[in-house]
Design a protein around this motif. Sequence first.
Motif, mmCIF file in Angstrom:
data_model
loop_
_atom_site.group_PDB
_atom_site.id
_atom_site.type_symbol
_atom_site.label_atom_id
_atom_site.label_comp_id
_atom_site.label_asym_id
_atom_site.label_seq_id
_atom_site.Cartn_x
_atom_site.Cartn_y
_atom_site.Cartn_z
ATOM 1 N N ALA A 96 27.164 -7.808 86.634
ATOM 2 C CA ALA A 96 25.910 -8.626 86.226
ATOM 3 C C ALA A 96 26.170 -10.139 86.464
ATOM 4 O O ALA A 96 27.194 -10.387 86.069
ATOM 5 N N ALA A 97 25.265 -10.678 86.962
ATOM 6 C CA ALA A 97 25.325 -12.150 87.439
ATOM 7 C C ALA A 97 24.164 -12.889 86.482
ATOM 8 O O ALA A 97 22.997 -12.536 86.589
ATOM 9 N N GLY A 98 24.461 -14.123 85.971
ATOM 10 C CA GLY A 98 23.576 -14.999 85.501
ATOM 11 C C GLY A 98 23.961 -16.300 85.328
ATOM 12 O O GLY A 98 25.066 -16.749 85.650
ATOM 13 N N PRO A 99 23.430 -17.341 84.780
ATOM 14 C CA PRO A 99 23.443 -18.840 84.487
ATOM 15 C C PRO A 99 24.053 -18.975 83.362
ATOM 16 O O PRO A 99 24.670 -20.041 83.399
ATOM 17 N N LEU A 100 24.111 -18.038 82.274
ATOM 18 C CA LEU A 100 24.739 -18.600 81.273
ATOM 19 C C LEU A 100 25.697 -17.829 80.648
ATOM 20 O O LEU A 100 25.997 -16.647 80.918
ATOM 21 N N TRP A 101 26.591 -18.670 79.764
ATOM 22 C CA TRP A 101 27.747 -18.052 79.269
ATOM 23 C C TRP A 101 27.414 -17.326 77.990
ATOM 24 O O TRP A 101 27.383 -17.851 76.674
ATOM 25 N N THR A 102 26.887 -15.971 78.384
ATOM 26 C CA THR A 102 26.213 -15.240 77.084
ATOM 27 C C THR A 102 26.475 -13.762 77.142
ATOM 28 O O THR A 102 26.643 -13.176 78.455
ATOM 29 N N SER A 103 26.473 -12.823 76.129
ATOM 30 C CA SER A 103 26.524 -11.243 76.327
ATOM 31 C C SER A 103 25.381 -10.752 76.271
ATOM 32 O O SER A 103 24.938 -9.519 76.016
ATOM 33 N N VAL A 104 24.043 -11.518 76.362
ATOM 34 C CA VAL A 104 22.836 -11.073 76.019
ATOM 35 C C VAL A 104 22.230 -10.534 77.653
ATOM 36 O O VAL A 104 22.217 -11.182 78.485
ATOM 37 N N GLU A 105 21.910 -9.239 77.390
ATOM 38 C CA GLU A 105 21.554 -8.448 78.725
ATOM 39 C C GLU A 105 20.430 -9.241 79.531
ATOM 40 O O GLU A 105 20.442 -9.031 80.625
ATOM 41 N N SER A 106 19.399 -9.687 78.518
ATOM 42 C CA SER A 106 18.159 -9.995 79.161
ATOM 43 C C SER A 106 18.500 -11.415 80.166
ATOM 44 O O SER A 106 17.705 -11.851 80.624
ATOM 45 N N ASP A 107 19.730 -12.115 79.852
ATOM 46 C CA ASP A 107 19.828 -13.348 80.325
ATOM 47 C C ASP A 107 20.513 -12.985 81.806
ATOM 48 O O ASP A 107 20.722 -14.077 82.712
ATOM 49 N N TYR A 108 20.770 -11.930 82.146
ATOM 50 C CA TYR A 108 21.306 -11.645 83.611
ATOM 51 C C TYR A 108 20.190 -11.088 84.357
ATOM 52 O O TYR A 108 19.487 -9.984 84.200
ATOM 53 N N THR A 109 20.155 -11.610 85.503
ATOM 54 C CA THR A 109 18.940 -11.231 86.402
ATOM 55 C C THR A 109 19.235 -10.375 87.716
ATOM 56 O O THR A 109 18.389 -10.082 88.578
ATOM 57 N N ALA A 110 20.513 -10.254 88.018
ATOM 58 C CA ALA A 110 20.853 -9.727 89.149
ATOM 59 C C ALA A 110 21.883 -8.583 88.567
ATOM 60 O O ALA A 110 23.016 -9.004 88.007
ATOM 61 N N TRP A 111 21.904 -7.341 89.026
ATOM 62 C CA TRP A 111 22.686 -6.156 88.521
ATOM 63 C C TRP A 111 23.229 -5.336 89.676
ATOM 64 O O TRP A 111 22.309 -5.264 90.879
ATOM 65 N N GLY A 112 24.371 -4.961 89.614
ATOM 66 C CA GLY A 112 24.916 -3.757 90.619
ATOM 67 C C GLY A 112 24.331 -2.497 90.219
ATOM 68 O O GLY A 112 23.520 -2.306 89.087
ATOM 69 N N GLN A 113 24.564 -1.561 91.180
ATOM 70 C CA GLN A 113 24.178 -0.225 90.917
ATOM 71 C C GLN A 113 24.701 0.706 89.700
ATOM 72 O O GLN A 113 24.473 1.544 89.118
#
Length: 121
Positions: A96-113
Motif C-alpha cells: 500500500a502507498a500513502g503520504p503519511l508515516w503511519t500504520s493506519v489502514e485508512s491513511d493508505y489510498t493505493a493498494w495492490g491486489q
Amino acid sequence: VQLVESGGGLVQPGDSLTLSCVVSGFRRPYRVLTWFRQTPGKEREAVSRIDYQVADTWYTDSVKGRFFIYRDLPKNTMYLQMSALQVEDTGIYYCAAGPLWTSVESDYTAWGQGTQVTVGP
C-alpha cells in the motif's frame, strides 16, 4: 499509483520468502510504502513500511529480526524479505502507498491486489 505484488507461496516453518511490489506513478504526496497482512478472522495489520526516498524503515514487533524491507529505486520495486517464517505469518500480503508515516489502514489510498503467503505443512 499502481502497485503489483508477487512472490507469495506455500512454504514450511523456518523457510524464507521474498515478496515484491512493483510501483508505478509514485509521486508526491505519496512517500510511504507499507506491507499489510490480512489473516482470517483478524483485522488487516501493518507489518513493515519504508519511506521510499530516504529508506527509513519500521517493523511490527512480531517480525523484527526476521523480516527486512528495502527498495530498489532503478527497478521501481519494494521488497519484503521474510525469514524464519512461522505459521502465524500466514495471510494475504498487500502493498500500500500513502503520504503519511503511519500504520493506519485508512491513511493508505493505493493498494495492490495482494499475494498469498501460507506457512504450514
